[in-house]
Enzyme design. Sequence first.
Site, short mmCIF file in Angstrom:
data_model
loop_
_atom_site.label_atom_id
_atom_site.label_comp_id
_atom_site.label_asym_id
_atom_site.label_seq_id
_atom_site.Cartn_x
_atom_site.Cartn_y
_atom_site.Cartn_z
N ASN A 25 -94.43 -80.53 17.61
CA ASN A 25 -95.72 -79.90 17.86
C ASN A 25 -96.34 -79.48 16.54
O ASN A 25 -95.69 -79.54 15.49
CB ASN A 25 -95.56 -78.66 18.76
CG ASN A 25 -95.41 -79.03 20.23
OD1 ASN A 25 -95.82 -80.09 20.67
ND2 ASN A 25 -94.79 -78.14 20.99
N HIS B 207 -99.59 -83.41 27.57
CA HIS B 207 -99.95 -84.30 26.46
C HIS B 207 -100.72 -85.53 26.95
O HIS B 207 -100.57 -86.63 26.40
CB HIS B 207 -98.71 -84.73 25.67
CG HIS B 207 -97.95 -83.59 25.07
ND1 HIS B 207 -98.34 -82.93 23.93
CD2 HIS B 207 -96.81 -82.96 25.47
CE1 HIS B 207 -97.48 -81.98 23.64
NE2 HIS B 207 -96.54 -81.97 24.57
N TYR C 258 -87.89 -86.21 29.07
CA TYR C 258 -88.80 -87.20 28.49
C TYR C 258 -88.51 -88.64 28.97
O TYR C 258 -89.40 -89.32 29.46
CB TYR C 258 -88.77 -87.11 26.96
CG TYR C 258 -89.66 -86.01 26.43
CD1 TYR C 258 -90.78 -86.29 25.67
CD2 TYR C 258 -89.39 -84.67 26.70
CE1 TYR C 258 -91.61 -85.28 25.18
CE2 TYR C 258 -90.20 -83.66 26.23
CZ TYR C 258 -91.32 -83.97 25.47
OH TYR C 258 -92.13 -82.97 25.01
#
Length: 519
Positions: free
Chosen positions: A136, A63, A346
Amino acid sequence: MPSQQVFNGKDGAVYTTSNGAPVKEPYAAQKIGFNGPLLLQDFHHLDLLAHFDRERIPERVVHAKGAGAHGYFEVTHDISDLTCAALFNKVGNRARTTIRFSTVGGESGSADTARDPRGFAIKIRTEEGNLDWVFNNTPVFFIRDPAKFPHFIHTQKRDPQTHLKDADMFWDYLSQNPESVHQVMILFSDRGTPDGYHQMHGYSGHTLKFINAKGEWQYVQVHVRADKGFKTLTDEQAGKLQGTNPDYGIQSLFEAIEKGEYPSWTVYVQTMTAEQAEKFRYNVLDLTKVWPHAEYPLRPVGKIVLNENAQNYFAEIEQAAFSPSHLVPGIEASADPVLQSRLFSYPDTHRHRLGVNYQQLPVNAPVVPVANFQRDGFMAFNNQGPRPNYQSSILPLSYKAKAYEGTDERHETWIGNARLQLSEINELDFEQPRALYKKAMDQTARDHLISNLAGHLGGVKSPVVKARQLSVFAAVDQDFSDAVAKAIGHPSVKPLPAAPAEKLLRLKTNIGLVQTIQA
């Protein structure tokens, strides 16, 4: 005293060093005589160079290329029966929101229109802390086994020796992991090349859990649907834009907001009780499967509007840090193994990219006060003053965490031995892709899918990889596989063998669906 140099910018700012001292001439450097050496005492010049040498932070591993903007989330329908999260306790509640859209596999300078899934990360600043929905633009993904993720991403990146994208790597992985075929077919349809970032839907993909004030919970999937529809580009249009305007997505989003054409989405949820999950044909914790809308209809929740462009891209978009672990009371993660893995991955990435205090950066800081025992570290902007950094009896913190009136631990009791586990390919893995091809797609969509696949798979050098991927397509539908084979000049291939569906249904207790796992 040197005179102050005034910028020609909108705010009429005075040019200064990083410590605020005014500087007469930004381009000048101190040296001895007309042609003499530079002076070490010239702090302005050294300050300028030292910061320049460090102004790039690590880009995201995935990303990396993206666009974003600010706006708001507004609750339009009462779902207090589903969740006790304060955001949803009244119709009309609003919360400031930031969204970052992104491609997945490319570097930060790659093209916005590349054939790739798109990230759809939403930060909602609620009165109970930040709620991040890290979605997504596809309702499924390539994997359901979390340990596969780094391997999968490596095959979508660059070859270690040539440093080139490699079609053999790409298809070698996918053909060995047939559960990816559902996502592959979406990716190589026109959905794989959205028309900009702001004209597409977003999906949680993962199953979440919503808990109400009584402690009752349901499984939930979240859908964020573009009010003007999911608009796509053909392969030809996307390819042309990659060469003529690789920043097409960033530009079109920015210009739409500047013109007052604010992008908006309606937020829906699908819900499923634990009892329904037991009877569901698929594993609700499988990221490669969708929930049929006919059985689990979309229930409206709210609206998202983007009406404000960032004033500084780096500060407000590049430094924005989203994580599926950023939850609020009334919303919890399910036992989906890929989701559980992301809960760690993350924030770990954010600490690497932005530092341990990444949630103190303005774009990430909650709108509510933060009080805890975390202190110090790089860039501790809010180090909480004289407050004790332990659970003090002298100046104690008050605890106001939401308590549920009841609890339902059934379906959440796990008993069993530690084990290594890898999911098994099963006939169920091809049912939904088959329905996508034969029922959801019209002939034009099928033709585009075949053409797009042939253009990429045709570049594979290995005959073994080609044949194996065609066998995966044949397991979906023989005519589909034969059409791709014909387009790349390859003989017809038989379907990939798969375990019968009944075997997987008997093994549900081993993949975490029911309430207990027996040793």
